[in-house]
Design a protein around this motif. Structure first.
Motif: not given
Length: 179
Positions: A101-108
């Motif tokens: 994601s571009e906003y830094g929303v990751g799997a964790g």
């Protein structure tokens, strides 16, 4: 004749970016999807989720298509003819989904905030019966994991901040050639 993936396994390395090779069936490309895995991938991530505590909303989920990693087969093998009945092969591989994601929303973040495990492992098993192989010809094939790829929009406190992509294993892609 049934051949398992032990014939010639290739080191399979999971990718941290989404697969880019479009999964399109053709004369030399076979798509073997598992309908239960496709259904699971569609239900895994709701159309819109909003955890009030962190002010982030993920919405507008849409299926981009099905793709695979064209440079990363999990199996490569060749069979010499003649074979009156082509080989019947069971393809099986365990693979993980992923997210960017571009906003830094990751799997964790998704797992912690939304209770959705994007990186879970799925074992994909499909069987395929090839056509007969003529004398002095070789059937060469490569097998890849096929993924459903989705995009979603990310909003922070009501303002659009970017988009994300996630992918889930749903089947097998086989590229083959008779030479």
């Amino acid at each position: 004749m049934t051949i398992g993936t032990s014939a010639l396994a290739v080191s399979y390395v999971p990718n941290s970016s989404e697969p880019k090779e479009s999964s399109i069936a053709s004369e030399n490309t076979i798509i073997l999807n598992d309908s239960a895995l496709i259904e699971k991938s569609e239900k895994m991530f709701p159309d819109s989720v909003k955890p009030e505590a962190i002010g982030v909303t993920l919405k507008n989920k849409k299926l981009v298509g099905q793709f695979y990693y064209g440079d990363n087969p999990f199996l490569v093998d060749s069979v010499k003819g003649p074979m009156a009945t082509g080989p019947k092969i069971v393809f099986e591989e365990t693979a993980s989904g992923g997210v960017n994601s571009e906003y830094g929303v990751g799997a964790g973040d998704i797992e912690t905030s939304f209770g959705i495990d994007i990186n879970y492992e799925e074992t994909v098993t499909r069987t395929y019966q090839f056509d007969p192989i003529p004398k002095n010809k070789f059937l060469t094939y490569m097998a890849y994991v096929n993924y459903s790829v989705y995009e979603f929009d990310i909003y922070s406190w009501g303002s659009y901040v970017g988009e994300g992509t996630y992918w889930i294993p749903v089947g097998i892609v086989i590229e083959h050639d008779l030479t």
